[in-house]
Design a protein around this motif. Structure first.
Motif, PDB file in Angstrom:
ATOM      1  N   LEU A 137       0.863  -1.173   0.000  1.00 58.23           N
ATOM      2  CA  LEU A 137       0.000   0.000   0.000  1.00 58.23           C
ATOM      3  C   LEU A 137       0.902   1.226   0.000  1.00 58.23           C
ATOM      4  N   ASP A 138       0.806   2.047  -1.047  1.00 58.44           N
ATOM      5  CA  ASP A 138       1.668   3.221  -1.127  1.00 58.44           C
ATOM      6  C   ASP A 138       0.814   4.472  -1.316  1.00 58.44           C
ATOM      7  N   ARG A 139       1.320   5.571  -0.798  1.00 60.70           N
ATOM      8  CA  ARG A 139       0.650   6.873  -0.924  1.00 60.70           C
ATOM      9  C   ARG A 139       1.695   7.913  -1.329  1.00 60.70           C
ATOM     10  N   ALA A 176      -7.327  22.513 -10.825  1.00 65.59           N
ATOM     11  CA  ALA A 176      -7.283  23.365  -9.648  1.00 65.59           C
ATOM     12  C   ALA A 176      -8.089  22.742  -8.515  1.00 65.59           C
ATOM     13  N   GLY A 177      -7.542  22.822  -7.321  1.00 70.83           N
ATOM     14  CA  GLY A 177      -8.263  22.263  -6.195  1.00 70.83           C
ATOM     15  C   GLY A 177      -7.320  21.951  -5.056  1.00 70.83           C
ATOM     16  N   PRO A 178      -7.727  21.135  -4.125  1.00 70.46           N
ATOM     17  CA  PRO A 178      -6.915  20.824  -2.958  1.00 70.46           C
ATOM     18  C   PRO A 178      -5.762  19.907  -3.312  1.00 70.46           C
ATOM     19  N   ALA A 179      -4.992  19.564  -2.295  1.00 71.95           N
ATOM     20  CA  ALA A 179      -3.862  18.669  -2.487  1.00 71.95           C
ATOM     21  C   ALA A 179      -4.341  17.354  -3.093  1.00 71.95           C
ATOM     22  N   VAL A 180      -3.466  16.746  -3.913  1.00 73.01           N
ATOM     23  CA  VAL A 180      -3.804  15.503  -4.590  1.00 73.01           C
ATOM     24  C   VAL A 180      -3.042  14.353  -3.952  1.00 73.01           C
ATOM     25  N   THR A 181      -3.707  13.240  -3.780  1.00 71.64           N
ATOM     26  CA  THR A 181      -3.088  12.055  -3.202  1.00 71.64           C
ATOM     27  C   THR A 181      -3.337  10.871  -4.123  1.00 71.64           C
ATOM     28  N   GLY A 222      -4.126  -5.122  -8.582  1.00 74.91           N
ATOM     29  CA  GLY A 222      -4.401  -4.039  -7.654  1.00 74.91           C
ATOM     30  C   GLY A 222      -5.014  -2.836  -8.332  1.00 74.91           C
ATOM     31  N   THR A 223      -4.994  -1.724  -7.635  1.00 80.62           N
ATOM     32  CA  THR A 223      -5.586  -0.481  -8.129  1.00 80.62           C
ATOM     33  C   THR A 223      -4.646   0.679  -7.860  1.00 80.62           C
ATOM     34  N   GLN A 224      -4.786   1.721  -8.675  1.00 79.69           N
ATOM     35  CA  GLN A 224      -4.128   3.001  -8.463  1.00 79.69           C
ATOM     36  C   GLN A 224      -5.207   4.079  -8.509  1.00 79.69           C
ATOM     37  N   MET A 225      -5.466   4.680  -7.360  1.00 82.98           N
ATOM     38  CA  MET A 225      -6.544   5.649  -7.218  1.00 82.98           C
ATOM     39  C   MET A 225      -5.946   7.042  -6.997  1.00 82.98           C
ATOM     40  N   SER A 226      -6.633   8.059  -7.496  1.00 85.71           N
ATOM     41  CA  SER A 226      -6.176   9.436  -7.328  1.00 85.71           C
ATOM     42  C   SER A 226      -7.343  10.307  -6.891  1.00 85.71           C
ATOM     43  N   THR A 227      -7.050  11.289  -6.042  1.00 83.48           N
ATOM     44  CA  THR A 227      -8.077  12.229  -5.608  1.00 83.48           C
ATOM     45  C   THR A 227      -8.300  13.346  -6.616  1.00 83.48           C
ATOM     46  N   ASN A 228      -7.497  13.388  -7.682  1.00 84.99           N
ATOM     47  CA  ASN A 228      -7.674  14.412  -8.712  1.00 84.99           C
ATOM     48  C   ASN A 228      -7.415  13.778 -10.074  1.00 84.99           C
ATOM     49  N   SER A 229      -8.462  13.358 -10.743  1.00 86.35           N
ATOM     50  CA  SER A 229      -8.331  12.678 -12.020  1.00 86.35           C
ATOM     51  C   SER A 229      -8.051  13.635 -13.171  1.00 86.35           C
ATOM     52  N   ALA A 230      -8.220  14.966 -12.937  1.00 87.93           N
ATOM     53  CA  ALA A 230      -8.012  15.927 -14.016  1.00 87.93           C
ATOM     54  C   ALA A 230      -6.540  16.162 -14.304  1.00 87.93           C
ATOM     55  N   LEU A 231      -5.677  15.968 -13.300  1.00 85.93           N
ATOM     56  CA  LEU A 231      -4.251  16.171 -13.513  1.00 85.93           C
ATOM     57  C   LEU A 231      -3.671  14.990 -14.276  1.00 85.93           C
ATOM     58  N   PRO A 232      -2.658  15.226 -15.110  1.00 86.79           N
ATOM     59  CA  PRO A 232      -2.065  14.125 -15.878  1.00 86.79           C
ATOM     60  C   PRO A 232      -1.218  13.238 -14.970  1.00 86.79           C
ATOM     61  N   GLY A 282      -4.554  11.691 -12.289  1.00 84.90           N
ATOM     62  CA  GLY A 282      -4.998  10.797 -13.350  1.00 84.90           C
ATOM     63  C   GLY A 282      -6.181   9.958 -12.951  1.00 84.90           C
ATOM     64  N   PRO A 283      -6.786   9.312 -13.941  1.00 82.44           N
ATOM     65  CA  PRO A 283      -7.954   8.481 -13.650  1.00 82.44           C
ATOM     66  C   PRO A 283      -7.585   7.253 -12.838  1.00 82.44           C
ATOM     67  N   ASP A 284      -8.600   6.676 -12.193  1.00 81.70           N
ATOM     68  CA  ASP A 284      -8.379   5.442 -11.444  1.00 81.70           C
ATOM     69  C   ASP A 284      -8.038   4.307 -12.405  1.00 81.70           C
ATOM     70  N   VAL A 285      -7.087   3.467 -11.982  1.00 75.42           N
ATOM     71  CA  VAL A 285      -6.589   2.397 -12.841  1.00 75.42           C
ATOM     72  C   VAL A 285      -6.679   1.069 -12.091  1.00 75.42           C
TER      73      VAL A 285
END
Length: 223
Positions: free
Chosen positions: A26-28, A47-52, A95-105, A110-113
């Motif tokens: 599990l990585d962040r 634009a928005g809050p911090a991305v994780t 597994g999965t790779q999830m992001s709190t901001n899918s609009a950023l490249p 990026g989008p959830d993978v």
């Protein structure tokens, strides 16, 4: 593992090998508000809050091998050794790779993978060594050898940049070596000398692209 009695003109050993590993990871990683604000100037849609970014993966490794090694005592002065290994290795990553901001490249956001990847390889590697024990020198040996080897590929754990593969390929090598092994003065002094040259193909190297650390394959490397 099976071995011959020993001390014959030809001695040998052979065996089977199996290895299994499972690993849950599990990585962040991400950017704080100040970084998000800076990126939002380049990417207004982001634009928005911090991305994780959160990666949750299960890695499995299966490795099977059969190997053998033999020593041929040609004479009191000459010996030849040879070894062979056949390896089959399989690696999986689910597994999965999830992001709190899918609009950023990627890899910033990026989008959830969803990851469901598998790679396998079968390799034959070996080594041949020739040893010479000069009759006029006690406890002195000169040798030369040629060997090839490999390191299987794998998967990058973190989210990769756009266009960068999430996995890296196998690495192979070919090595030539010469040297001496000796002891002197009733084994009070040991003098050894080794010279070698190794040529790697598809060398696995760790790279940093400004945002993440990835393993990639370089074209070649000599040592």
């Amino acid at each position: 593992h099976y071995t011959s009695p020993g001390y014959d003109a030809f001695d040998y050993q052979a065996g089977l090998y199996f290895y299994y590993q499972t690993q849950d990871t599990l990585d962040r990683n991400g950017y704080e508000d100040e970084w998000a604000e800076a990126f939002s100037r380049l990417f207004p849609a982001g634009a928005g809050p911090a991305v994780t970014n959160i990666g949750d993966n299960t890695h499995e490794t299966f490795s099977y091998a059969a190997y053998g090694h033999g020593t041929w005592r040609i004479s009191d002065a000459w010996q030849m050794q040879g070894g062979l290994r056949v390896t089959h290795e399989k690696k999986t990553r689910v597994g999965t790779q999830m992001s709190t901001n899918s609009a950023l490249p990627p890899p910033v956001g990026g989008p959830d993978v969803v990851k469901d990847e598998e790679r396998s390889v079968t390799n034959i590697s070996g080594r041949v060594t020739l040893q010479y024990y000069p009759p006029v020198l006690e406890n002195f040996m000169v040798y030369s050898s040629v060997a090839n080897g490999f390191k299987s590929g794998g998967f990058n754990q973190l989210r990769t940049d756009a266009g960068v593969p999430s996995e890296f390929g196998d690495e192979s090598s070919l090595t030539g070596e010469i040297g001496i092994r000796s002891t002197w003065f009733d084994r009070k002094v040991v003098v050894n000398l080794t010279g070698f040259y190794t040529d790697y193909d598809d060398f696995q190297t760790q790279t940093f692209d400004g945002t993440t650390i990835n393993v990639r394959n370089a074209a070649s490397l000599q040592s």
